[in-house]
Scaffold this motif. Structure first.
Motif, mmCIF file in Angstrom:
data_model
loop_
_atom_site.group_PDB
_atom_site.id
_atom_site.type_symbol
_atom_site.label_atom_id
_atom_site.label_comp_id
_atom_site.label_asym_id
_atom_site.label_seq_id
_atom_site.Cartn_x
_atom_site.Cartn_y
_atom_site.Cartn_z
ATOM 1 N N SER A 1 0.820 -1.216 0.000
ATOM 2 C CA SER A 1 0.000 0.000 0.000
ATOM 3 C C SER A 1 0.853 1.265 0.000
ATOM 4 O O SER A 1 0.819 2.059 -0.928
ATOM 5 C CB SER A 1 -0.939 -0.005 1.204
ATOM 6 N N CYS A 2 1.638 1.441 1.057
ATOM 7 C CA CYS A 2 2.411 2.685 1.167
ATOM 8 C C CYS A 2 3.725 2.635 0.409
ATOM 9 O O CYS A 2 4.339 3.673 0.160
ATOM 10 C CB CYS A 2 2.670 3.019 2.631
ATOM 11 N N LYS B 1 -1.484 -0.737 9.865
ATOM 12 C CA LYS B 1 -2.692 -0.545 9.048
ATOM 13 C C LYS B 1 -3.190 0.892 9.153
ATOM 14 O O LYS B 1 -3.509 1.533 8.144
ATOM 15 C CB LYS B 1 -3.787 -1.514 9.506
ATOM 16 N N CYS C 1 -0.434 3.284 7.785
ATOM 17 C CA CYS C 1 -0.357 3.167 6.332
ATOM 18 C C CYS C 1 -1.471 3.975 5.670
ATOM 19 O O CYS C 1 -1.247 4.660 4.666
ATOM 20 C CB CYS C 1 -0.460 1.696 5.929
ATOM 21 N N CYS C 2 -2.686 3.921 6.241
ATOM 22 C CA CYS C 2 -3.801 4.698 5.690
ATOM 23 C C CYS C 2 -3.522 6.195 5.795
ATOM 24 O O CYS C 2 -3.803 6.964 4.866
ATOM 25 C CB CYS C 2 -5.094 4.358 6.428
ATOM 26 N N ASN D 1 -3.192 8.709 2.577
ATOM 27 C CA ASN D 1 -4.001 9.919 2.452
ATOM 28 C C ASN D 1 -3.131 11.159 2.322
ATOM 29 O O ASN D 1 -3.429 12.080 1.559
ATOM 30 C CB ASN D 1 -4.929 10.060 3.657
#
Length: 414
Positions: A196-197, A217, A220-221, A225
């Motif tokens: 993801s990141c 988690k 990472c979000c 963003n």
């Protein structure tokens, strides 16, 4: 070669000078024909290792060449780290955990101006029991092990460190940054990247999964963003870190290893509570071992060896390490059973030369690590390290040496 055994000691780089006192190595004595003589170990001078909480964590960084236990390794060669296969337990396949490292340069060889020995092990007692069985197998190219020792050495002129002594005032910095490490365990090379990141790195899928569940988690979000909204990666005026290095909460606590010559240690048992606690830890195991061996054929022999072991370590009950790179030196075994013969010690995997005993790890280290004394808790009698007598060079930076694990006979395979 050093001939004076009284000069044997583990040394660290010193600001006062590298070539005279600060880089003096361990001497090599005359090899005796009878390596089974139990009195040999008492005739050579050893250095003992004790653990202390570091006064300043920066003093344990790799460019200061520390001897340390617990926490994460300070890799001597920060780029060419051990392979993924070398970094995992041969039984459960999980990444090994850092136990300790010893800085042990050898001055009479240019390529060993810097020399570091690392010990890793699987924290599972079940794997250690299997390891003890596996070590008896002879002439195997790739035996399964849950305890692994790595040797790394560098000449004085190398791409990672200055040829001048480092300053121990936390102002020096490494010349190079080295390979990215797993942001969960901080020990092994982070070859795997968060999908993801694309920033957090891991040594294994398990450590990635554990980090995801225990905090990454959310982080990472936030990072994703922030990357969408601003190239500067700032959220609410605060910088978002791409990785959370050493996020694991299961690493053993970090200590500096302090070295003293055994002959200089006060022979009286300290009244310090730490000493008494570590003695209690050993005594409880002694009683259990005595009870188990009472009806065995070798019970009297083992009791005699155990008594000798207890008498020797009582001079310094807090010792966690015994070191002597002398050909006549041998481990101080807690028991007569479970010791290797000459034939049980393999030859060097790289130069095919002989291996020689260099140091042993004492069970007192488990007390400082806070390991409980439960039946399934990690435990050992001693771990003896055998290294290449020539400290040979190889095409890889981290060469595997040989560990011999002696467990108490009360342990059973589960």
């Amino acid at each position: 070669m050093e001939s004076d055994l009284s000069s044997l000691r583990i040394t660290s780089l010193d600001e006062e000078g590298l070539e005279d006192e600060g880089m003096e190595d361990f001497g090599m004595g005359e090899q005796e024909d009878d390596e089974d003589d139990e009195d040999d170990e008492a005739e050579v001078e050893l250095t003992l290792g004790f653990v202390e909480k570091p006064k300043n964590p920066c003093l344990l960084l790799r460019h200061l060449f520390p001897s340390k236990a617990g926490g994460v390794p300070a890799w001597l060669d920060p780029s060419d780290l051990p392979s993924e296969k070398s970094s995992t337990c041969g039984f459960c396949g999980e990444p090994l955990q850092f136990l300790l490292q010893i800085y042990a340069p050898i001055s009479d060889k240019e390529s060993t101006f810097h020399r570091m020995l690392y010990v890793f092990m699987c924290p599972s007692m079940s794997c250690l029991l299997k390891d003890q069985h596996e070590q008896w197998k002879r002439n195997e190219e790739n035996p399964c092990r849950s305890v692994k020792i790595f040797r790394c050495q560098l000449p004085r002129l190398n791409p990672f460190y200055s040829s001048e002594p480092p300053k121990h005032n936390c102002t020096d910095k490494p010349i190079t940054t080295g390979a990215p490490l797993c942001c969960w365990c901080g020990s092994w090379k982070g070859d795997k990247v968060c999908g993801s990141c694309k920033k957090a790195r891991y040594c294994s899928a398990k450590h990635q999964s554990m980090h995801w569940r225990l905090g990454h988690k959310i982080e990472c979000c936030k990072l994703m963003n922030s990357l969408k909204s601003s190239a500067s990666r700032v959220v609410n005026g605060k910088s978002i870190q791409a990785t959370e290095k050493y996020a694991s909460n299961s690493l053993w606590p970090e200590f500096e290893i302090i070295i003293e010559e055994e002959c200089t240690v006060d022979t009286e048992i300290s009244e310090d509570s730490r000493s008494l606690s570590s003695l209690a830890l050993t005594s409880s195991r002694m009683d259990e071992t005595y009870q188990l061996l009472s009806d065995k054929f070798e019970a009297d022999t083992d009791k005699k060896v155990w008594a000798s072991f207890q008498e020797r370590i009582a001079k310094a009950p807090e010792q966690v390490l015994r070191y002597c790179r002398d050909l006549v030196a041998k481990p101080l075994w807690p028991l007569s059973i479970g010791r290797p013969s000459k034939a049980d010690i393999p030859r060097c995997s790289y130069c095919k030369g002989p291996l020689s005993f260099e140091f042993q790890i004492m069970p007192q280290l488990l007390f400082y690590f806070g390991v409980n004394n439960y039946p399934d808790s990690l435990d050992w009698g001693t771990i003896a390290a055998y290294t290449c007598l020539a400290s040979c060079d190889a095409s890889i930076s981290y060469m595997e040496e040989f560990a011999w694990v002696q467990l108490y006979p009360t342990a059973t395979v589960v």
